[in-house]
Design a protein around this motif. Structure first.
Motif, PDB file in Angstrom:
ATOM      1  N   LYS A 458       0.816  -1.231   0.172  1.00  0.00           N
ATOM      2  CA  LYS A 458      -0.034  -0.190   0.297  1.00  0.00           C
ATOM      3  C   LYS A 458       0.878   1.579   0.349  1.00  0.00           C
ATOM      4  N   ALA A 459       2.073   1.315   0.843  1.00  0.00           N
ATOM      5  CA  ALA A 459       2.365   2.728   0.576  1.00  0.00           C
ATOM      6  C   ALA A 459       3.595   2.644  -1.073  1.00  0.00           C
ATOM      7  N   PHE A 460       3.706   1.368  -1.145  1.00  0.00           N
ATOM      8  CA  PHE A 460       4.234   1.321  -2.838  1.00  0.00           C
ATOM      9  C   PHE A 460       3.691   2.013  -3.300  1.00  0.00           C
ATOM     10  N   LEU A 461       2.494   1.690  -3.590  1.00  0.00           N
ATOM     11  CA  LEU A 461       0.847   2.170  -4.427  1.00  0.00           C
ATOM     12  C   LEU A 461       0.840   3.673  -4.297  1.00  0.00           C
ATOM     13  N   CYS A 462       1.119   4.145  -3.064  1.00  0.00           N
ATOM     14  CA  CYS A 462       0.654   5.452  -2.221  1.00  0.00           C
ATOM     15  C   CYS A 462       1.717   6.143  -2.906  1.00  0.00           C
ATOM     16  N   ILE A 463       3.307   5.791  -2.979  1.00  0.00           N
ATOM     17  CA  ILE A 463       4.226   7.228  -4.005  1.00  0.00           C
ATOM     18  C   ILE A 463       3.541   7.495  -5.333  1.00  0.00           C
ATOM     19  N   GLY A 464       3.756   6.024  -6.075  1.00  0.00           N
ATOM     20  CA  GLY A 464       3.040   5.930  -6.938  1.00  0.00           C
ATOM     21  C   GLY A 464       1.435   7.141  -7.182  1.00  0.00           C
ATOM     22  N   ASP A 465       0.930   6.931  -6.406  1.00  0.00           N
ATOM     23  CA  ASP A 465      -0.966   8.215  -6.149  1.00  0.00           C
ATOM     24  C   ASP A 465       0.197   9.163  -6.360  1.00  0.00           C
ATOM     25  N   THR A 466       1.272   9.044  -5.338  1.00  0.00           N
ATOM     26  CA  THR A 466       1.453  10.977  -5.084  1.00  0.00           C
ATOM     27  C   THR A 466       1.824  11.214  -6.060  1.00  0.00           C
ATOM     28  N   LEU A 467       2.809  10.768  -7.136  1.00  0.00           N
ATOM     29  CA  LEU A 467       3.256  11.564  -7.863  1.00  0.00           C
ATOM     30  C   LEU A 467       2.460  11.562  -9.184  1.00  0.00           C
ATOM     31  N   HIS A 468       1.472  10.544  -9.403  1.00  0.00           N
ATOM     32  CA  HIS A 468       0.799  10.715 -10.032  1.00  0.00           C
ATOM     33  C   HIS A 468      -0.599  12.554  -9.883  1.00  0.00           C
ATOM     34  N   SER A 469      -0.102  13.075  -8.694  1.00  0.00           N
ATOM     35  CA  SER A 469      -0.963  13.726  -8.633  1.00  0.00           C
ATOM     36  C   SER A 469      -0.501  15.215  -8.164  1.00  0.00           C
ATOM     37  N   ALA A 470       1.051  14.351  -8.638  1.00  0.00           N
ATOM     38  CA  ALA A 470       1.957  16.291  -8.661  1.00  0.00           C
ATOM     39  C   ALA A 470       1.986  16.406 -10.310  1.00  0.00           C
ATOM     40  N   GLY A 471       1.527  15.197 -10.984  1.00  0.00           N
ATOM     41  CA  GLY A 471       1.576  16.146 -12.128  1.00  0.00           C
ATOM     42  C   GLY A 471       3.057  14.945 -13.133  1.00  0.00           C
ATOM     43  N   PHE A 472       3.020  13.892 -12.475  1.00  0.00           N
ATOM     44  CA  PHE A 472       3.734  13.127 -13.110  1.00  0.00           C
ATOM     45  C   PHE A 472       3.189  12.045 -13.770  1.00  0.00           C
ATOM     46  N   GLN A 473       3.720  11.146 -15.193  1.00  0.00           N
ATOM     47  CA  GLN A 473       3.086  10.032 -15.613  1.00  0.00           C
ATOM     48  C   GLN A 473       4.647   9.017 -14.924  1.00  0.00           C
ATOM     49  N   THR A 474       4.217   7.623 -14.852  1.00  0.00           N
ATOM     50  CA  THR A 474       4.857   6.682 -13.731  1.00  0.00           C
ATOM     51  C   THR A 474       5.233   5.151 -14.918  1.00  0.00           C
ATOM     52  N   ILE A 475       6.459   4.439 -14.485  1.00  0.00           N
ATOM     53  CA  ILE A 475       7.305   3.536 -14.426  1.00  0.00           C
ATOM     54  C   ILE A 475       7.040   2.429 -13.354  1.00  0.00           C
ATOM     55  N   PRO A 476       6.441   1.968 -12.849  1.00  0.00           N
ATOM     56  CA  PRO A 476       6.888   0.940 -11.225  1.00  0.00           C
ATOM     57  C   PRO A 476       7.951   0.251 -12.184  1.00  0.00           C
ATOM     58  N   TYR A 477       8.847  -0.314 -11.155  1.00  0.00           N
ATOM     59  CA  TYR A 477       9.491  -2.060 -11.601  1.00  0.00           C
ATOM     60  C   TYR A 477       9.776  -1.787 -10.422  1.00  0.00           C
ATOM     61  N   HIS A 478      10.794  -3.296  -9.940  1.00  0.00           N
ATOM     62  CA  HIS A 478      10.414  -4.101  -8.594  1.00  0.00           C
ATOM     63  C   HIS A 478      12.062  -5.038  -8.620  1.00  0.00           C
ATOM     64  N   ASP A 479      12.450  -5.814  -8.009  1.00  0.00           N
ATOM     65  CA  ASP A 479      12.983  -6.826  -8.036  1.00  0.00           C
ATOM     66  C   ASP A 479      13.994  -6.997  -6.839  1.00  0.00           C
ATOM     67  N   ASN A 480      14.097  -8.061  -6.361  1.00  0.00           N
ATOM     68  CA  ASN A 480      14.401  -8.836  -5.306  1.00  0.00           C
ATOM     69  C   ASN A 480      16.582  -8.784  -4.800  1.00  0.00           C
ATOM     70  N   ILE A 481      16.644  -8.184  -4.180  1.00  0.00           N
ATOM     71  CA  ILE A 481      17.693  -8.051  -3.498  1.00  0.00           C
ATOM     72  C   ILE A 481      17.792  -9.088  -2.473  1.00  0.00           C
ATOM     73  N   PRO A 482      18.563  -9.780  -2.179  1.00  0.00           N
ATOM     74  CA  PRO A 482      18.060 -10.544  -1.239  1.00  0.00           C
ATOM     75  C   PRO A 482      19.003 -10.870   0.172  1.00  0.00           C
ATOM     76  N   THR A 483      19.285  -9.296   0.224  1.00  0.00           N
ATOM     77  CA  THR A 483      19.020  -8.781   2.185  1.00  0.00           C
ATOM     78  C   THR A 483      18.153  -8.749   2.680  1.00  0.00           C
ATOM     79  N   PHE A 484      17.800  -7.766   0.958  1.00  0.00           N
ATOM     80  CA  PHE A 484      16.063  -6.689   1.298  1.00  0.00           C
ATOM     81  C   PHE A 484      15.037  -7.291   1.002  1.00  0.00           C
ATOM     82  N   GLY A 485      15.103  -8.611   0.265  1.00  0.00           N
ATOM     83  CA  GLY A 485      13.772  -8.966  -0.105  1.00  0.00           C
ATOM     84  C   GLY A 485      12.955  -8.109  -1.195  1.00  0.00           C
ATOM     85  N   GLU A 486      11.888  -8.705  -1.806  1.00  0.00           N
ATOM     86  CA  GLU A 486      11.050  -7.513  -2.442  1.00  0.00           C
ATOM     87  C   GLU A 486      11.290  -5.977  -3.015  1.00  0.00           C
TER      88      GLU A 486
END
Length: 563
Positions: A458-486
């Motif tokens: 939900k926090a990850f999606l909130c960041i994207g929603d907040t960027l859109h509210s400020a007039g940005f378009q976005t592309i999200p992406y992700h990866d698995n960092i072994p010591t962090f997780g996803e």
């Protein structure tokens, strides 16, 4: 022959000083406990609010209970109160830290026991001072005026000293003993004065108590750093090789000899592991750099460890880089530590312009003058290398954007810690992103580290929603960092600059990365933009603002679920 009666004005002055330092030490003592619990648990607003509220409540109870204490031996009782208060304030940080390490499930009981006890003693003590001072004041209103105003002024002075001297220069545990010792010293001088005038009846008992307290505080002060390190070590699986509390945060580096792995923590939260940090930083930097039409001027917000800059320095077409990190101590660690220098490939050797003065920095960033800072020199004079601009500015990122509204950046890399506090939350707000938008060039592109799309979805999606509210378009992406997780990021741009189809087409046309990488490939990056079926957008959008910090609340709620 009886001793001469004490001078009323001097007696009142000493009692006033005692309450002045009691007010200072009591309030700052609660600040110390609130700060410590914020380091350990996060959520600084909750920790400060509950701690201060409990303290004030117990002050009220202490003030009410003291009415049941008779007027006999008031000075001896004052000594006992001061002794207990000094010992509690001095040893509280170590005791709470020990409780967190050895009995985490009951940690809050220990923490709040100290908070309640200190508040009770302060509330108990203030009426005692009034009762003692009654003999030396002409009227009740003069007595109350002296004691109450001294307490309030002491609180003000304590807060200022805490913020501008104690917190930047001493560790939490040393601050506890420093505060307790100063307060107890003033109280002891007051007691000695009254003893000189033979107003203390139980002298032997009183001086034994004073002696015990002095020895305890002295021993604690001398051993505090060693005890702190030993207790701190219990919180980490690997050996601590560096530990420092700066003005803004607590930094720790650990080493696992078996794996030869270094881990870096801020306020107990893992920032990177030497075994896989390159995966994170290559994903952070290189996709954006291969999509961005221009690399002329680059802004890095955060990234004081130098890893993002390490990746940027692989590009030859950059005209200038400006790195903004609030904590000068973190950058100093990354610049001077052999561990960090090996990991960031001596990135800060290229920081040939580094600014101790913010106004000076803001007036010349992006220009070609060399400004020495500490041991920094014009490296081109030694090596013959063509210099690249690399400005380091120690200022809050939000304030930096306020003060560089007339500059445009082609690439902005935001590598800030997660929004664990309100201070960090503002750097993920709609207001912050609107300021950021004003500093982007017409075809500028940004990338933002954006927490975990799995553990804090939900926090990850909130960041994207907040960027859109400020007039940005976005592309999200992700990866698995072994010591962090996803882990997740957003690439963003002004919605009027490009269509989403244009950016996607550019991404698909990247045949290879033109600089050396250890991990990422164009094909792998493209796969990182695909999310699994159980990744669902929430409806309606959740926008994070300064006045409605939804991201901060969402992040802490979700993060607590996985603890």
């Amino acid at each position: 022959m009886s001793a001469k009666a004490p001078n009323a004005k001097l007696a009142t002055l000493l009692l006033g000083l005692s309450i002045f330092f009691t007010g200072a030490s009591g309030l700052v003592g609660e600040y110390i406990l609130s700060t410590l619990s914020s380091y350990l648990l996060g959520n600084s607003i909750e920790q400060f609010s509950i701690t201060i509220a409990l303290m004030l409540g117990m002050m009220g109870i202490g003030g009410w209970v003291q009415k049941y204490i008779d007027d006999s031996h008031l000075l001896e009782k004052f000594i006992l109160i001061e002794m207990l208060l000094a010992l509690l304030v001095g040893f509280a940080p170590l005791a709470i830290y020990a409780a967190f390490g050895f009995m985490e499930t009951h940690f809050l009981l220990i923490q709040y026991a100290f908070v309640l006890s200190i508040g009770f003693l302060i509330g108990f003590e203030i009426p005692f001072i009034i009762r003692i001072n009654q003999a030396y004041s002409s009227t009740l209103k003069a007595n109350l005026s002296t004691v109450i105003s001294a307490d309030y002024f002491g609180s003000l002075a304590g807060a200022l000293v805490w913020v501008y001297w104690m917190l930047p220069n001493f560790s939490i545990v040393i601050n506890g003993f420093l505060l307790a010792s100063l307060n107890f010293l003033i109280a002891t001088v007051t007691v000695l004065y009254f003893n000189y005038h033979r107003l203390i009846e139980k002298r032997a008992t009183s001086f034994v108590l004073i002696g015990i307290t002095v020895l305890a505080l002295a021993g604690g002060s001398l051993s505090a750093n060693r005890w702190h390190l030993e207790l701190q070590q219990h919180l980490y699986n690997d050996k601590i090789v560096f530990s420092k509390t700066t003005r803004y945060q607590h930094l720790v580096v650990t080493h696992n000899g078996k794996r030869d792995e270094y881990r870096f923590y801020i306020n107990g939260n893992l920032q990177f592991s030497s075994l896989d940090e390159y995966r994170y930083h290559e994903q952070l930097v290189h996709p954006l750099m291969h999509i961005a039409p221009s690399h002329k001027n680059i802004l890095v917000l955060g990234g004081g460890d130098g890893m993002a800059v390490r990746e940027l320095l692989k590009y030859s077409d950059i005209s200038s880089i400006t790195l903004v990190d609030l904590d000068a101590e973190l950058v100093r660690l990354a610049k001077n530590s052999e561990v960090f220098k090996k990991l960031n490939h001596n990135a800060f050797d290229s920081a040939r312009i580094c600014f101790p003065d913010i106004n000076n920095a803001l007036s010349v960033i992006g220009k070609r003058e060399w400004i020495p800072y500490g041991d920094d020199i014009n490296r081109s004079e030694k090596t013959g290398m063509k210099p690249m601009m690399f400005d380091v500015v120690h200022i809050d990122a939000d304030k930096f954007l306020d003060r560089i509204a007339n500059r445009n950046y082609d690439v902005v890399i935001i590598d800030l810690p997660d929004p664990t506090s309100i201070d960090l939350n503002k750097l993920y707000s709609s207001e912050f992103y609107m300021k950021l938008k004003r500093t982007l060039s017409k075809r500028g592109i940004i990338v933002i580290q954006s927490t975990s799309p799995f553990q804090t979805q939900k926090a990850f999606l909130c960041i994207g929603d907040t960027l859109h509210s400020a007039g940005f378009q976005t592309i999200p992406y992700h990866d698995n960092i072994p010591t962090f997780g996803e882990w997740g990021w957003y690439i963003a741009w002004k919605e009027e600059s490009f269509s989403k189809e244009t950016i996607l087409k550019q991404m698909q046309q990247i045949a290879s990365f033109t600089i050396p990488t250890r991990y990422i490939t164009p094909q792998y990056f493209l796969s990182s933009t695909v999310f699994p079926k159980d990744f669902q957008n929430h409806t309606p959008p959740i926008v994070n603002t300064l006045m409605d910090p939804k991201l901060f609340l969402l992040y802490n709620q979700e993060a607590a679920y996985y603890e």
